[in-house]
Scaffold this active site. Structure first.
Site, PDB file in Angstrom:
ATOM      1  N   ASP A  72       0.845  -1.202   0.000  1.00 45.45           N
ATOM      2  CA  ASP A  72       0.000   0.000   0.000  1.00 45.45           C
ATOM      3  C   ASP A  72       0.879   1.249   0.000  1.00 45.45           C
ATOM      4  O   ASP A  72       1.063   1.890   1.029  1.00 45.45           O
ATOM      5  CB  ASP A  72      -0.899  -0.051   1.246  1.00 45.45           C
ATOM      6  CG  ASP A  72      -1.838   1.136   1.337  1.00 45.45           C
ATOM      7  OD1 ASP A  72      -2.172   1.721   0.287  1.00 45.45           O
ATOM      8  OD2 ASP A  72      -2.246   1.487   2.460  1.00 45.45           O
ATOM      9  N   LYS A  74       0.364   3.747  -2.287  1.00 42.97           N
ATOM     10  CA  LYS A  74      -0.486   4.840  -2.804  1.00 42.97           C
ATOM     11  C   LYS A  74       0.257   5.715  -3.818  1.00 42.97           C
ATOM     12  O   LYS A  74       0.483   6.907  -3.591  1.00 42.97           O
ATOM     13  CB  LYS A  74      -1.016   5.686  -1.648  1.00 42.97           C
ATOM     14  CG  LYS A  74      -1.827   4.901  -0.636  1.00 42.97           C
ATOM     15  CD  LYS A  74      -2.476   5.817   0.384  1.00 42.97           C
ATOM     16  CE  LYS A  74      -3.260   5.061   1.432  1.00 42.97           C
ATOM     17  NZ  LYS A  74      -2.431   4.293   2.400  1.00 42.97           N
ATOM     18  N   THR A  81       5.961   7.162 -14.628  1.00 41.10           N
ATOM     19  CA  THR A  81       6.623   6.794 -13.368  1.00 41.10           C
ATOM     20  C   THR A  81       5.804   5.746 -12.624  1.00 41.10           C
ATOM     21  O   THR A  81       6.347   4.776 -12.082  1.00 41.10           O
ATOM     22  CB  THR A  81       6.802   8.055 -12.487  1.00 41.10           C
ATOM     23  OG1 THR A  81       7.548   9.006 -13.246  1.00 41.10           O
ATOM     24  CG2 THR A  81       7.520   7.753 -11.199  1.00 41.10           C
ATOM     25  N   GLN A 204      -8.605   7.824  12.739  1.00 41.91           N
ATOM     26  CA  GLN A 204      -9.565   7.517  11.678  1.00 41.91           C
ATOM     27  C   GLN A 204     -10.842   8.323  11.895  1.00 41.91           C
ATOM     28  O   GLN A 204     -11.249   8.542  13.032  1.00 41.91           O
ATOM     29  CB  GLN A 204      -9.895   6.015  11.660  1.00 41.91           C
ATOM     30  CG  GLN A 204      -8.716   5.127  11.347  1.00 41.91           C
ATOM     31  CD  GLN A 204      -8.315   5.175   9.869  1.00 41.91           C
ATOM     32  OE1 GLN A 204      -8.763   6.028   9.110  1.00 41.91           O
ATOM     33  NE2 GLN A 204      -7.446   4.268   9.462  1.00 41.91           N
TER      34      GLN A 204
HETATM   35  O1  C5P Z   1      -4.328   1.153  12.454  1.00 44.45           O
HETATM   36  P1  C5P Z   1      -5.440   1.286  11.467  1.00 44.45           P
HETATM   37  O2  C5P Z   1      -6.420   0.139  11.487  1.00 44.45           O
HETATM   38  O3  C5P Z   1      -6.133   2.641  11.528  1.00 44.45           O
HETATM   39  O4  C5P Z   1      -4.690   1.191  10.061  1.00 44.45           O
HETATM   40  C1  C5P Z   1      -5.324   1.463   8.855  1.00 44.45           C
HETATM   41  C2  C5P Z   1      -4.354   1.233   7.739  1.00 44.45           C
HETATM   42  O5  C5P Z   1      -5.040   1.455   6.517  1.00 44.45           O
HETATM   43  C3  C5P Z   1      -3.154   2.161   7.747  1.00 44.45           C
HETATM   44  O6  C5P Z   1      -2.043   1.390   7.307  1.00 44.45           O
HETATM   45  C4  C5P Z   1      -3.475   3.224   6.724  1.00 44.45           C
HETATM   46  O7  C5P Z   1      -2.333   3.679   6.037  1.00 44.45           O
HETATM   47  C5  C5P Z   1      -4.383   2.456   5.753  1.00 44.45           C
HETATM   48  N1  C5P Z   1      -5.338   3.252   5.005  1.00 44.45           N
HETATM   49  C6  C5P Z   1      -6.302   4.010   5.611  1.00 44.45           C
HETATM   50  N2  C5P Z   1      -7.182   4.749   4.853  1.00 44.45           N
HETATM   51  C7  C5P Z   1      -7.120   4.689   3.522  1.00 44.45           C
HETATM   52  C8  C5P Z   1      -6.151   3.894   2.885  1.00 44.45           C
HETATM   53  C9  C5P Z   1      -5.269   3.171   3.685  1.00 44.45           C
HETATM   54  O8  C5P Z   1      -6.383   4.042   6.847  1.00 44.45           O
HETATM   55  N3  C5P Z   1      -8.010   5.337   2.784  1.00 44.45           N
END
Ligand code: C5P
Length: 248
Positions: A72, A74, A81, A204
């Site tokens: 991941d 992104k 590239t 989050q």
């Molecule tokens: O610890 P947690 O459950 O919050 O981790 C969520 C993971 O998902 C992290 O690695 C974060 O980078 C990834 N992620 C996210 N939201 C997104 C894409 C990826 O939280 N839209």
């Protein structure tokens, strides 16, 4: 090597695989989590932090242990590239790679096209387009776009780019999941921001329990800190898997 990596049956709602996000700078810590999860931990997500700290060789180690790896990182750059970065990911043998839908249609098409080339790949690497990060909300979007369209409409617009590019799916929050599935049924949905009942949201914003995400149509879940920071990671993963398996 495990070649039956990702479920793809459109007929029935299966139990979505749970990718454990190994967000740490310490390879020892990552190894410790993988060891503690044992056979229960089959799917892992390596993101920016871990990849920058100890990435490539650790991904190889996971693959040698028959784990399914979602890289991941992104990607968001010019199409050329991104195409070459995808090529590197495919040659590593990871099952999924992420690109930002905000990178635009030509960039997504380059990623999907490169991933579909069979000549050098070990597994079929899927391209997922990130819509809006689950840490964002209407209030935290840049002011210039905050009031243009609703958050959901903006996410749907990003999903439409993924759909037009024939990406395997999108990364979205559980809040936009149902709308995306109705409008773009062929897109798979990978959902982070998963918090088992009663757990802190931390940074989050748009969260759901594992079961809520499954019921709204999630095809893959990502769970990080609720598992990796738990005193007993195996117990938390087991209870998430039980919650997902036991109920439709
Ligand atoms: O610890 P947690 O459950 O919050 O981790 C969520 C993971 O998902 C992290 O690695 C974060 O980078 C990834 N992620 C996210 N939201 C997104 C894409 C990826 O939280 N839209």
């Amino acid at each position: 090597m495990n070649l039956t990596l990702l479920q793809d049956d459109p007929q029935k709602q299966q139990t979505p695989p749970v990718f454990v996000a190994l967000d740490t700078s310490s390879v020892q810590e990552a190894q410790h989590i993988v060891a503690r999860l044992g056979d229960l931990g089959t799917h892992y997500k390596i993101g920016l932090q871990a990849y920058m700290a100890f990435g490539h060789s650790f991904v190889e180690k996971l693959l040698l242990q028959d784990k399914t790896v979602f890289l991941d990182l992104k990607f968001m750059d010019i199409p050329n590239t991104v195409r070459h970065a995808v090529k590197e990911g495919v040659s590593m043998g990871v099952s999924m790679l992420t690109v930002h839908a905000l990178g635009g249609l030509p960039m997504l098409c380059a990623a999907v096209d490169e991933a579909s080339k069979a000549s050098f790949r070990k597994v079929e690497t899927k391209i997922l387009a990130v819509t809006y990060l689950t840490s964002l909300s209407q209030e935290t979007l840049p002011l210039s776009v905050q009031h243009q369209e609703s958050f959901l409409d903006q996410v749907l617009e990003l999903a439409s780019i993924a759909n037009d590019a024939n990406a395997h799916g999108v990364v979205c929050s559980a809040e936009e999941l149902a709308a995306i599935k109705i409008k773009y049924p062929k897109l798979k949905a990978l959902v982070p921001g998963i918090r088992p009942q009663g757990m802190q949201k931390q940074d989050q914003a748009r969260t759901a329990t594992p079961l809520e995400a499954k019921q709204r149509g999630a095809d893959y879940l990502v769970v990080g800190r609720p598992i990796t920071e738990a005193p007993n990671p195996q117990q938390v993963l087991q209870s998430i898997l039980d919650e997902l398996r036991d109920r439709v």
